[in-house]
Design a protein around this motif. Structure first.
Motif, PDB file in Angstrom:
ATOM      1  N   HIS A 160       9.870 -25.798   4.839  1.00  0.00           N
ATOM      2  CA  HIS A 160      10.848 -26.801   5.265  1.00  0.00           C
ATOM      3  C   HIS A 160      10.249 -28.169   5.563  1.00  0.00           C
ATOM      4  CE1 HIS A 160      12.264 -22.739   6.213  1.00  0.00           C
ATOM      5  NE2 HIS A 160      13.454 -23.189   5.853  1.00  0.00           N
ATOM      6  N   VAL A 161       8.930 -28.236   5.709  1.00  0.00           N
ATOM      7  CA  VAL A 161       8.315 -29.500   6.127  1.00  0.00           C
ATOM      8  C   VAL A 161       8.121 -30.443   4.946  1.00  0.00           C
ATOM      9  CG1 VAL A 161       6.285 -30.550   7.195  1.00  0.00           C
ATOM     10  CG2 VAL A 161       7.187 -28.392   8.094  1.00  0.00           C
ATOM     11  N   SER A 162       7.499 -29.933   3.908  1.00  0.00           N
ATOM     12  CA  SER A 162       7.304 -30.755   2.719  1.00  0.00           C
ATOM     13  C   SER A 162       7.228 -29.848   1.504  1.00  0.00           C
ATOM     14  CB  SER A 162       6.008 -31.571   2.812  1.00  0.00           C
ATOM     15  OG  SER A 162       4.889 -30.708   2.678  1.00  0.00           O
ATOM     16  N   ARG A 163       7.448 -30.454   0.367  1.00  0.00           N
ATOM     17  CA  ARG A 163       7.373 -29.767  -0.902  1.00  0.00           C
ATOM     18  C   ARG A 163       5.979 -29.160  -1.117  1.00  0.00           C
ATOM     19  NH1 ARG A 163       9.510 -31.761  -6.415  1.00  0.00           N
ATOM     20  NH2 ARG A 163       7.645 -31.487  -7.654  1.00  0.00           N
ATOM     21  N   GLU A 164       4.955 -29.942  -0.774  1.00  0.00           N
ATOM     22  CA  GLU A 164       3.571 -29.488  -0.956  1.00  0.00           C
ATOM     23  C   GLU A 164       3.291 -28.245  -0.106  1.00  0.00           C
ATOM     24  OE1 GLU A 164       4.454 -32.684  -0.655  1.00  0.00           O
ATOM     25  OE2 GLU A 164       3.948 -33.168  -2.736  1.00  0.00           O
ATOM     26  N   GLU A 165       3.691 -28.328   1.158  1.00  0.00           N
ATOM     27  CA  GLU A 165       3.438 -27.210   2.060  1.00  0.00           C
ATOM     28  C   GLU A 165       4.214 -25.972   1.621  1.00  0.00           C
ATOM     29  OE1 GLU A 165       3.054 -28.363   6.330  1.00  0.00           O
ATOM     30  OE2 GLU A 165       4.245 -26.548   6.651  1.00  0.00           O
ATOM     31  N   ALA A 166       5.440 -26.186   1.180  1.00  0.00           N
ATOM     32  CA  ALA A 166       6.274 -25.074   0.728  1.00  0.00           C
ATOM     33  C   ALA A 166       5.616 -24.351  -0.446  1.00  0.00           C
ATOM     34  CB  ALA A 166       7.660 -25.581   0.335  1.00  0.00           C
ATOM     35  N   VAL A 167       5.160 -25.130  -1.402  1.00  0.00           N
ATOM     36  CA  VAL A 167       4.559 -24.541  -2.595  1.00  0.00           C
ATOM     37  C   VAL A 167       3.258 -23.826  -2.234  1.00  0.00           C
ATOM     38  CG1 VAL A 167       3.489 -25.083  -4.816  1.00  0.00           C
ATOM     39  CG2 VAL A 167       5.657 -26.169  -4.183  1.00  0.00           C
ATOM     40  N   GLN A 168       2.456 -24.473  -1.389  1.00  0.00           N
ATOM     41  CA  GLN A 168       1.202 -23.872  -0.951  1.00  0.00           C
ATOM     42  C   GLN A 168       1.444 -22.532  -0.231  1.00  0.00           C
ATOM     43  OE1 GLN A 168      -0.964 -26.733   1.480  1.00  0.00           O
ATOM     44  NE2 GLN A 168      -2.242 -27.039  -0.333  1.00  0.00           N
ATOM     45  N   ASN A 169       2.423 -22.521   0.676  1.00  0.00           N
ATOM     46  CA  ASN A 169       2.706 -21.308   1.441  1.00  0.00           C
ATOM     47  C   ASN A 169       3.286 -20.198   0.558  1.00  0.00           C
ATOM     48  OD1 ASN A 169       1.762 -22.230   3.908  1.00  0.00           O
ATOM     49  ND2 ASN A 169       3.733 -23.093   4.507  1.00  0.00           N
ATOM     50  N   ARG A 207       0.833  -1.210   0.000  1.00  0.00           N
ATOM     51  CA  ARG A 207       0.000   0.000   0.000  1.00  0.00           C
ATOM     52  C   ARG A 207       0.868   1.261   0.000  1.00  0.00           C
ATOM     53  NH1 ARG A 207      -3.335  -3.359   3.462  1.00  0.00           N
ATOM     54  NH2 ARG A 207      -2.301  -2.581   5.340  1.00  0.00           N
ATOM     55  N   GLY A 208       2.022   1.185   0.678  1.00  0.00           N
ATOM     56  CA  GLY A 208       2.896   2.356   0.745  1.00  0.00           C
ATOM     57  C   GLY A 208       3.745   2.541  -0.499  1.00  0.00           C
ATOM     58  N   ALA A 209       4.002   1.460  -1.199  1.00  0.00           N
ATOM     59  CA  ALA A 209       4.868   1.527  -2.392  1.00  0.00           C
ATOM     60  C   ALA A 209       4.217   0.769  -3.545  1.00  0.00           C
ATOM     61  CB  ALA A 209       6.247   0.933  -2.078  1.00  0.00           C
ATOM     62  N   PRO A 210       3.121   1.346  -4.074  1.00  0.00           N
ATOM     63  CA  PRO A 210       2.381   0.632  -5.121  1.00  0.00           C
ATOM     64  C   PRO A 210       3.158   0.481  -6.423  1.00  0.00           C
ATOM     65  CG  PRO A 210       1.519   2.864  -4.818  1.00  0.00           C
ATOM     66  CD  PRO A 210       2.485   2.624  -3.700  1.00  0.00           C
ATOM     67  N   ASP A 211       4.206   1.309  -6.608  1.00  0.00           N
ATOM     68  CA  ASP A 211       4.916   1.312  -7.888  1.00  0.00           C
ATOM     69  C   ASP A 211       6.354   0.810  -7.787  1.00  0.00           C
ATOM     70  OD1 ASP A 211       2.645   2.401  -9.196  1.00  0.00           O
ATOM     71  OD2 ASP A 211       3.194   4.396  -8.454  1.00  0.00           O
ATOM     72  N   THR A 212       6.671   0.076  -6.733  1.00  0.00           N
ATOM     73  CA  THR A 212       8.037  -0.446  -6.579  1.00  0.00           C
ATOM     74  C   THR A 212       8.012  -1.972  -6.577  1.00  0.00           C
ATOM     75  OG1 THR A 212       8.659   1.512  -5.303  1.00  0.00           O
ATOM     76  CG2 THR A 212      10.110  -0.392  -5.119  1.00  0.00           C
ATOM     77  N   TYR A 213       9.056  -2.556  -7.184  1.00  0.00           N
ATOM     78  CA  TYR A 213       9.212  -4.015  -7.231  1.00  0.00           C
ATOM     79  C   TYR A 213       9.458  -4.516  -5.812  1.00  0.00           C
ATOM     80  CZ  TYR A 213      10.749  -8.523  -9.200  1.00  0.00           C
ATOM     81  OH  TYR A 213      10.860  -9.842  -9.548  1.00  0.00           O
ATOM     82  N   VAL A 214       8.546  -5.350  -5.319  1.00  0.00           N
ATOM     83  CA  VAL A 214       8.624  -5.819  -3.926  1.00  0.00           C
ATOM     84  C   VAL A 214       8.926  -7.314  -3.872  1.00  0.00           C
ATOM     85  CG1 VAL A 214       7.291  -6.207  -1.808  1.00  0.00           C
ATOM     86  CG2 VAL A 214       7.101  -4.021  -3.009  1.00  0.00           C
ATOM     87  N   VAL A 215       9.948  -7.646  -3.083  1.00  0.00           N
ATOM     88  CA  VAL A 215      10.288  -9.048  -2.804  1.00  0.00           C
ATOM     89  C   VAL A 215       9.894  -9.315  -1.357  1.00  0.00           C
ATOM     90  CG1 VAL A 215      12.162 -10.739  -2.659  1.00  0.00           C
ATOM     91  CG2 VAL A 215      12.257  -8.920  -4.387  1.00  0.00           C
ATOM     92  N   VAL A 216       9.291 -10.469  -1.084  1.00  0.00           N
ATOM     93  CA  VAL A 216       8.895 -10.781   0.295  1.00  0.00           C
ATOM     94  C   VAL A 216       9.536 -12.101   0.731  1.00  0.00           C
ATOM     95  CG1 VAL A 216       6.697 -11.825  -0.461  1.00  0.00           C
ATOM     96  CG2 VAL A 216       6.949 -11.025   1.903  1.00  0.00           C
ATOM     97  N   ASP A 217      10.041 -12.116   1.955  1.00  0.00           N
ATOM     98  CA  ASP A 217      10.676 -13.319   2.506  1.00  0.00           C
ATOM     99  C   ASP A 217       9.651 -14.365   2.916  1.00  0.00           C
ATOM    100  OD1 ASP A 217      13.401 -12.881   2.365  1.00  0.00           O
ATOM    101  OD2 ASP A 217      13.610 -12.154   4.426  1.00  0.00           O
ATOM    102  N   MET A 218       9.914 -15.619   2.563  1.00  0.00           N
ATOM    103  CA  MET A 218       9.205 -16.742   3.187  1.00  0.00           C
ATOM    104  C   MET A 218       9.848 -16.921   4.562  1.00  0.00           C
ATOM    105  SD  MET A 218       7.112 -18.554   0.941  1.00  0.00           S
ATOM    106  CE  MET A 218       7.056 -20.138   1.692  1.00  0.00           C
ATOM    107  N   PRO A 219       9.063 -17.023   5.629  1.00  0.00           N
ATOM    108  CA  PRO A 219       9.659 -17.134   6.971  1.00  0.00           C
ATOM    109  C   PRO A 219      10.079 -18.559   7.325  1.00  0.00           C
ATOM    110  CG  PRO A 219       7.288 -17.070   7.169  1.00  0.00           C
ATOM    111  CD  PRO A 219       7.585 -16.932   5.690  1.00  0.00           C
ATOM    112  N   PHE A 220      10.848 -18.650   8.384  1.00  0.00           N
ATOM    113  CA  PHE A 220      11.320 -19.919   8.937  1.00  0.00           C
ATOM    114  C   PHE A 220      10.160 -20.908   9.095  1.00  0.00           C
ATOM    115  CE2 PHE A 220      12.043 -22.590  12.708  1.00  0.00           C
ATOM    116  CZ  PHE A 220      13.231 -23.211  12.360  1.00  0.00           C
ATOM    117  N   GLY A 221      10.388 -22.133   8.646  1.00  0.00           N
ATOM    118  CA  GLY A 221       9.401 -23.197   8.858  1.00  0.00           C
ATOM    119  C   GLY A 221       8.308 -23.274   7.817  1.00  0.00           C
ATOM    120  N   SER A 222       8.179 -22.238   6.982  1.00  0.00           N
ATOM    121  CA  SER A 222       7.058 -22.214   6.041  1.00  0.00           C
ATOM    122  C   SER A 222       7.373 -22.950   4.739  1.00  0.00           C
ATOM    123  CB  SER A 222       6.644 -20.768   5.743  1.00  0.00           C
ATOM    124  OG  SER A 222       7.640 -20.098   4.990  1.00  0.00           O
TER     125      SER A 222
END
Ligand SMILES: Nc1nc(=O)c2c([nH]1)NC[C@@H]1CN(c3ccc(C(=O)N[C@@H](CCC(=O)O)C(=O)O)cc3)CN21
Ligand SMILES: CC(C)C(=O)C(=O)O
Ligand SMILES: [Mg+2]
Length: 273
Positions: free
Chosen positions: A89-98, A72-87
């Protein structure tokens, strides 16, 4: 807004790519107003704005909450977002879903994941249309294993990192962050691949640089890694401002006439009911 493709072009043209973290609406507005090429909604928000000792406690819901504010604060900038710890690491399916959930709900342009094990599901994300950014070297989510210190300091580890970056590129990653590695290794890595390599604590030869907003502006941080340069002093400005406010309330010089509504309304006066 620049596109993923523009990042490659910038590398080809040897134009350095700037990246700064942002975690909320005002920091994102500032970053966009200052003209950064890319914003990272880093899981470092756990340390910088939530006061945790590491990034390990940050959740997927935290990342979505903050990334939406950044968007919302930067509607015109390329934004990268981190996947957090544990999201992822459990399984391929969960990783892709998250990853898909984070990408879809945050409105970010790409998701970033740490380490090498992500190699097993990057192609699924790429096939789904999610731009993936890698993160190698010091990967803070593994602080319990590595500590917060320089990585890839041996020839063996350096070669391993070099190979990892090539694998990430081959699998379709659009960019890789390298953190806290020797400058000569970061230079080799950047020369080896066509995708942009963004460094933090990796010297000047990478295709771009990323730093943490709160480090750059000295804003509530208790420590500064060796690779940080402070370009502002929000703590001093903020504390001085608050002290002045406290003083003026105490001595009743605030609020003054200008900050006071002065229409006369007396509840016991018939003419002013
Ligand atoms: N505010 C902030 N800035 C960051 O750059 C940052 C975060 N938070 N949180 C997530 C990770 C963690 N990072 C860190 C954290 C600590 C050091 C650190 O203490 N480095 C020491 C070196 C210690 C050693 O080599 O033994 C230094 O002096 O740089 C480095 C990177 C980088 N990231
Ligand atoms: C330090 C950068 C690269 C990061 O991952 C973060 O801010 O979380
Ligand atoms: Mg991070």
């Amino acid at each position: 807004m620049i596109t993923t493709h523009d990042l490659y072009t910038m590398k080809q043209n040897k134009e350095k790519i700037t990246m700064l973290t942002a975690y909320d609406y005002p920091s994102a507005k500032q970053a966009e107003a200052a003209g950064v090429d890319t914003i990272l909604v880093g899981d470092s928000l756990g340390m910088t704005v939530l006061g945790y000792q590491s990034t390990v406690e940050v959740t997927l819901d935290d990342m979505i909450h903050h990334a939406k504010a950044v968007r919302r604060g930067a509607p015109d900038t390329y934004v990268v977002v981190d996947m957090p710890f544990g999201s992822y690491h459990v399984s391929r399916e969960e990783a892709v879903q998250n990853a898909i959930r984070l990408y879809q709900e945050s409105g970010a342009n790409a998701v970033k994941l740490e380490g090498r094990h992500i190699e097993e599901f990057i192609p699924v994300l790429v096939a789904a249309g999610v731009p993936v950014v890698g993160h190698l070297g010091l990967t803070p989510q593994s602080v319990g294993i590595t500590g917060f210190k320089m990585q890839a300091g041996t020839k063996e580890d350096a070669l391993e990192l070099l190979e990892a970056v090539e694998v990430l590129e081959a699998l379709g990653a659009v960019m890789v962050i390298v953190e806290a590695i020797p400058s000569d290794l970061a230079e080799k890595v950047s020369e080896k691949v066509d995708i942009p390599i963004i460094g933090i604590g990796a010297g000047v030869y990478t295709d771009g640089q990323v730093l943490v907003y709160h480090d750059v502006l000295k804003y509530g941080t208790d420590f500064a890694p060796k690779f940080v340069k402070q370009y502002g002093d929000f703590d001093t400005v903020g504390i001085e401002g608050i002290k002045q406010y406290v003083k003026e309330v105490k001595d009743a010089s605030f609020p003054s006439d200008e900050t006071t509504y002065k229409k006369k309304v007396f509840i016991d006066d018939e003419n002013n009911s």
